[in-house]
Design an enzyme around this catalytic site. Structure first.
Site, PDB file in Angstrom:
ATOM      1  N   ASN A  25       0.869  -1.184   0.000  1.00 45.39           N
ATOM      2  CA  ASN A  25       0.000   0.000   0.000  1.00 45.39           C
ATOM      3  C   ASN A  25       0.902   1.228   0.000  1.00 45.39           C
ATOM      4  OD1 ASN A  25      -1.835   2.043   0.510  1.00 45.39           O
ATOM      5  ND2 ASN A  25      -2.165   1.472   2.665  1.00 45.39           N
ATOM      6  N   LYS A  83      -0.007   4.286  -0.201  1.00 48.88           N
ATOM      7  CA  LYS A  83      -0.658   5.441   0.433  1.00 48.88           C
ATOM      8  C   LYS A  83      -0.473   6.699  -0.444  1.00 48.88           C
ATOM      9  CE  LYS A  83       0.375   3.309   4.851  1.00 48.88           C
ATOM     10  NZ  LYS A  83       0.368   3.441   6.298  1.00 48.88           N
ATOM     11  N   HIS A 127      -9.250   0.813   5.338  1.00 51.12           N
ATOM     12  CA  HIS A 127      -7.931   1.020   5.960  1.00 51.12           C
ATOM     13  C   HIS A 127      -8.099   1.949   7.162  1.00 51.12           C
ATOM     14  CE1 HIS A 127      -3.799   2.275   6.599  1.00 51.12           C
ATOM     15  NE2 HIS A 127      -3.426   1.213   5.906  1.00 51.12           N
ATOM     16  N   GLU A 138      -6.502   4.355   8.160  1.00 56.82           N
ATOM     17  CA  GLU A 138      -6.340   5.789   7.862  1.00 56.82           C
ATOM     18  C   GLU A 138      -7.609   6.359   7.228  1.00 56.82           C
ATOM     19  OE1 GLU A 138      -2.643   5.320   5.768  1.00 56.82           O
ATOM     20  OE2 GLU A 138      -1.680   4.776   7.660  1.00 56.82           O
ATOM     21  N   GLU A 197      -4.849  -5.459  10.718  1.00 56.86           N
ATOM     22  CA  GLU A 197      -3.853  -4.411  10.916  1.00 56.86           C
ATOM     23  C   GLU A 197      -4.115  -3.705  12.244  1.00 56.86           C
ATOM     24  OE1 GLU A 197      -2.025  -3.098   6.986  1.00 56.86           O
ATOM     25  OE2 GLU A 197      -3.845  -1.934   7.205  1.00 56.86           O
ATOM     26  N   GLY A 218       2.828   1.860  10.661  1.00 56.56           N
ATOM     27  CA  GLY A 218       3.759   2.970  10.492  1.00 56.56           C
ATOM     28  C   GLY A 218       4.501   3.371  11.750  1.00 56.56           C
ATOM     29  N   SER A 242       3.917  -2.535  10.152  1.00 56.45           N
ATOM     30  CA  SER A 242       5.376  -2.516  10.329  1.00 56.45           C
ATOM     31  C   SER A 242       6.058  -3.811   9.907  1.00 56.45           C
ATOM     32  CB  SER A 242       5.730  -2.147  11.782  1.00 56.45           C
ATOM     33  OG  SER A 242       5.277  -0.837  12.082  1.00 56.45           O
TER      34      SER A 242
HETATM   35  C1  PEP Z   1      -0.451  -0.127   5.986  1.00 54.31           C
HETATM   36  O1  PEP Z   1      -0.440   0.991   5.505  1.00 54.31           O
HETATM   37  O2  PEP Z   1      -1.425  -0.855   5.785  1.00 54.31           O
HETATM   38  C2  PEP Z   1       0.689  -0.547   6.786  1.00 54.31           C
HETATM   39  C3  PEP Z   1       0.649  -1.726   7.340  1.00 54.31           C
HETATM   40  O3  PEP Z   1       1.749   0.337   6.905  1.00 54.31           O
HETATM   41  P1  PEP Z   1       3.215   0.005   7.499  1.00 54.31           P
HETATM   42  O4  PEP Z   1       3.667  -1.293   6.874  1.00 54.31           O
HETATM   43  O5  PEP Z   1       4.044   1.157   7.093  1.00 54.31           O
HETATM   44  O6  PEP Z   1       3.066  -0.140   8.972  1.00 54.31           O
END
Ligand code: PEP
Length: 239
Positions: free
Chosen positions: A9, A11, A90, A92, A160, A166, A199
């Site tokens: 992703n 973003k 997601h 976000e 997640e 992040g 992460s």
């Molecule tokens: C994500 O954006 O779904 C995500 C898991 O980000 P990151 O891997 O940067 O934590």
């Protein structure tokens, strides 16, 4: 057995130069043993005419097909631009745009109607985990965001934890195992792939992919560069 998926992703990251990273990933994995998905920003998605073995996805879609919704993109438009997947729900989007479970379910149905596989994201906040509510939150999100007609063909679930996205923080493998076993049990009549996200990087991917009921990963930051994402794909191929 659910299929294995390494999903990236991007973003709100990526301009023309970033396409070289996508093409480098495609070149390094021409005959992958797992499904590879990248969700670039829509500005880049529409420009990719040949991504090799990589499937492309949108990061969000509107619940409607067309209409007066300035700045939004419909699932039909994403499919027209070459997407075969779309992220929905997601964290976000849930946080920045106030999307609730019903909205996520409606977006997932819109994705299905356009022929896209919906990657439905769920996960608890740190406060919810610390209050011992993780499994109840996941159950509520599954009940509210996953359409009844979801199948292994049109849906992927990404677990997640919000606090791991992040941040560099990663749940223990026991915590991931508990959450994934719970999600699998909730969806026991369906062989839907379950991805872990939060992460993931090359250094922890193999350990995460060894957890039962983890069928792959949804990766944010470490999917932006081929040098970071390619070893994660390889770890999944070897899991
Ligand atoms: C994500 O954006 O779904 C995500 C898991 O980000 P990151 O891997 O940067 O934590």
């Amino acid at each position: 057995m659910p299929r294995k998926i390494a999903a990236g992703n991007w973003k709100m990251n990526g301009t023309t130069a970033s396409l070289a990273e996508l093409f480098a990933i495609a070149a390094a994995h021409q005959d992958p043993k797992v499904d590879i998905l990248i969700c670039p920003p829509a500005t880049l998605l529409a420009r990719i005419t040949d991504a090799g073995a990589i499937a492309l996805g949108g990061q969000d879609c509107h619940v409607n097909t067309t209409g007066a919704h300035t700045g939004d993109i419909s699932a039909v438009m994403l499919a027209d631009a070459g997407a075969t997947f779309c992220l929905t729900g997601h964290s976000e989007r849930r946080t920045d745009h106030g999307e609730d479970n019903a909205t996520v379910a409606a977006k997932s149905l819109a994705a299905h109607a356009a022929g896209l596989t919906a990657v439905i994201c769920i996960g608890e906040t740190l406060a919810e985990r610390e209050a011992g509510e993780t499994l109840a939150v996941l159950s509520a999100q599954i009940a509210g965001s996953v359409p009844a007609e979801a199948t292994a063909q049109n849906t992927v679930i990404a677990y997640e934890p919000v606090w791991a996205i992040g941040t560099g923080l990663v749940p223990s493998t026991d915590q991931i195992a508990e959450a994934h076993a719970h999600i699998r049990a909730e969806l026991s009549d369906k062989d839907i792939p379950l991805l872990y996200g939060g992460s993931v990087k090359a250094s922890n991917a193999a350990e995460i992919f060894a957890v039962p009921n983890v069928d792959g990963a949804l990766v944010g930051g470490a999917s932006l560069r081929a040098a970071d994402f390619s070893p994660i794909i390889t770890a999944l191929e070897n899991a």
